[in-house]
Design a protein around this motif. Structure first.
Motif, short mmCIF file in Angstrom:
data_model
loop_
_atom_site.label_atom_id
_atom_site.label_comp_id
_atom_site.label_asym_id
_atom_site.label_seq_id
_atom_site.Cartn_x
_atom_site.Cartn_y
_atom_site.Cartn_z
N SER A 84 73.99 8.47 90.21
CA SER A 84 72.89 7.97 91.04
C SER A 84 73.15 8.42 92.48
O SER A 84 74.29 8.67 92.88
CB SER A 84 72.78 6.46 90.95
OG SER A 84 73.98 5.88 91.39
N LEU A 85 72.08 8.52 93.27
CA LEU A 85 72.21 9.03 94.63
C LEU A 85 72.34 7.88 95.62
O LEU A 85 71.74 6.83 95.44
CB LEU A 85 71.01 9.91 94.97
CG LEU A 85 70.91 11.19 94.13
CD1 LEU A 85 69.57 11.88 94.31
CD2 LEU A 85 72.04 12.16 94.48
N GLU A 93 71.92 14.71 104.96
CA GLU A 93 73.14 13.94 105.21
C GLU A 93 74.05 13.90 103.98
O GLU A 93 75.27 14.00 104.10
CB GLU A 93 72.78 12.51 105.67
CG GLU A 93 72.28 12.47 107.10
CD GLU A 93 71.53 11.19 107.46
OE1 GLU A 93 71.34 10.94 108.67
OE2 GLU A 93 71.12 10.43 106.53
N VAL A 94 73.44 13.75 102.82
CA VAL A 94 74.24 13.74 101.59
C VAL A 94 74.99 15.06 101.46
O VAL A 94 76.20 15.08 101.21
CB VAL A 94 73.34 13.54 100.34
CG1 VAL A 94 74.16 13.71 99.07
CG2 VAL A 94 72.67 12.18 100.36
N ASP A 126 67.24 8.74 98.05
CA ASP A 126 66.95 7.79 96.97
C ASP A 126 65.44 7.57 96.78
O ASP A 126 65.02 6.68 96.06
CB ASP A 126 67.65 6.45 97.26
CG ASP A 126 67.24 5.86 98.60
OD1 ASP A 126 66.67 6.60 99.43
OD2 ASP A 126 67.49 4.65 98.81
N GLN A 127 64.63 8.39 97.48
CA GLN A 127 63.18 8.25 97.30
C GLN A 127 62.57 9.55 96.79
O GLN A 127 61.50 9.95 97.23
CB GLN A 127 62.54 7.85 98.63
CG GLN A 127 62.98 6.46 99.09
CD GLN A 127 62.40 6.06 100.43
OE1 GLN A 127 61.85 6.88 101.15
NE2 GLN A 127 62.52 4.79 100.77
N GLY A 130 62.26 12.46 89.93
CA GLY A 130 63.39 12.75 89.04
C GLY A 130 63.87 14.19 89.15
O GLY A 130 65.07 14.45 89.25
N GLY A 131 62.92 15.13 89.17
CA GLY A 131 63.29 16.54 89.24
C GLY A 131 63.87 16.92 90.60
O GLY A 131 64.80 17.72 90.69
N GLN A 132 63.32 16.31 91.67
CA GLN A 132 63.85 16.57 93.02
C GLN A 132 65.27 16.03 93.13
O GLN A 132 66.16 16.66 93.71
CB GLN A 132 62.95 15.93 94.08
CG GLN A 132 61.58 16.59 94.17
CD GLN A 132 60.58 15.78 94.99
OE1 GLN A 132 60.76 14.59 95.23
NE2 GLN A 132 59.51 16.44 95.41
N ALA A 133 65.49 14.85 92.56
CA ALA A 133 66.82 14.25 92.60
C ALA A 133 67.83 15.14 91.86
O ALA A 133 68.98 15.27 92.28
CB ALA A 133 66.79 12.86 91.98
#
Ligand code: ATP
Ligand code: MG
Length: 295
Positions: A84-85, A93-94, A126-127, A130-133
């Motif tokens: 999970s992100l 930033e991540v 976190d916003q 699904g595919g972008q994450a």
């Protein structure tokens, strides 16, 4: 030196034998696909490779070291099935944070561009869809420019276009002599993006080779039709037929020569309805590859 070596590695969870005595060598610079049905042991093997799962027996080495040491040295990047992100920070930033953990990270712009995230860099991680994450997970995996990239079903949740651009980036990343290991359920993904395909089923390797070798092993066609109450004697002796399955009035024949099988079927006097010829699906192929090993 091998990128990855498994020597007699097994893993049990209580009564479940997730991985059975795995012996495997993956040379540096190879792109390898790990293919297999649900529960085959792919994620468990990947977990052991990353030092996240302790083997019940045997030894895993990564560039000649323990998985922990290789990960600590920044030689390994991974994209897991269920990561999970972090909440409340932007994509940029991540990626910056992860880059900071590695001795020789990839330039930020390059990471964002390879992961197709340039236009999403300011969005909160976190916003995302699904595919972008998934693309952010890929960015995290490559941010440190690791020599070994491990991806567990990386394209799950991606649409067709994202998949295409993802694999193009992955191949670009691999081109610099890096080693890639990815798990997938899709034969085409393995075929197009791997030099070598390892098929696992029930915790074992059931096939290992180039896409050509695997497809030949998993090949064959299925001829299906409604047979009803008619006698089924002789179906197994039709030309090309290697297996017969009868269920609820439907006959399913596995064959190496569907044309000959169908011709002989019509000539046999059996009344054939709802005839269907299709490629053996991979799940079937896995099961036929495991053969007598099943219990
Ligand atoms: N933490 C766990 N505790 C108990 N059993 C587990 C655990 N993780 C995996 N297993 C079991 O080990 C076996 C292998 O699971 P694994 O996740 O490695 O399969 P997989 O090939 O990655 O499957 P999928 O394609 O569904 O991701 C399965 O039978 C699974 O139920
Ligand atoms: Mg898995």
């Amino acid at each position: 030196m091998n990128a990855i070596t498994f020597t007699g590695v097994s893993k049990s969870y209580d009564t479940v034998r997730a991985v059975e005595t795995l012996d495997l060598e993956i040379g540096a610079g190879q792109a390898v696909a790990l293919l297999g049905p649900n529960g085959a042991g792919k994620s468990t093997s990947i977990g052991m490779l990353l030092g996240l799962v302790r083997p019940s027996g045997g030894t895993v080495t990564v560039f000649g070291d323990s998985p922990d040491a290789a990960v600590r040295a920044g030689k390994v990047g991974a994209m897991l099935q269920d990561g999970s992100l972090v909440a409340g920070v932007t994509v940029r930033e991540v990626v910056e944070f992860v880059r900071g953990l590695y001795p020789e990270p990839m330039p930020l712009d390059e990471v964002l561009s390879l992961a197709n995230l340039t236009s999403l860099a300011r969005r909160r991680a976190d916003q995302l869809s699904g595919g972008q994450a998934q693309r952010v997970r890929f960015a995290i995996a490559i941010a440190g420019a690791p020599r070994l990239l491990v991806l567990d079903e990386p394209t799950a949740a991606m649409d067709v276009e994202s998949r295409r651009s993802f694999w193009a980036s992955m191949r670009e990343y691999a081109a610099g002599g890096r080693t890639i290991l990815f798990a997938t359920h899709y034969m085409e993904e393995a075929d197009e993006n791997a030099d070598r395909i390892i098929v696992m089923a029930r915790g074992r390797i059931v096939a290992d080779g180039t896409a050509q070798v695997i497809k030949a092993a998993a090949g064959g066609r299925t001829v299906r039709f409604t047979i009803g109450e008619q006698p089924t004697v002789g179906l197994d002796t039709l030309p090309g037929v290697t297996g017969v399955e009868l269920r609820g009035g439907t006959a399913q024949l596995r064959t190496t020569d569907p044309d000959a099988t169908v011709q002989a079927l019509y000539a046999s006097g059996i009344q054939v309805r709802d005839l269907e010829v299709k490629g053996a699906d991979l799940e079937d192929a896995f099961l036929s590859l495991t053969g007598d090993n099943q219990n």
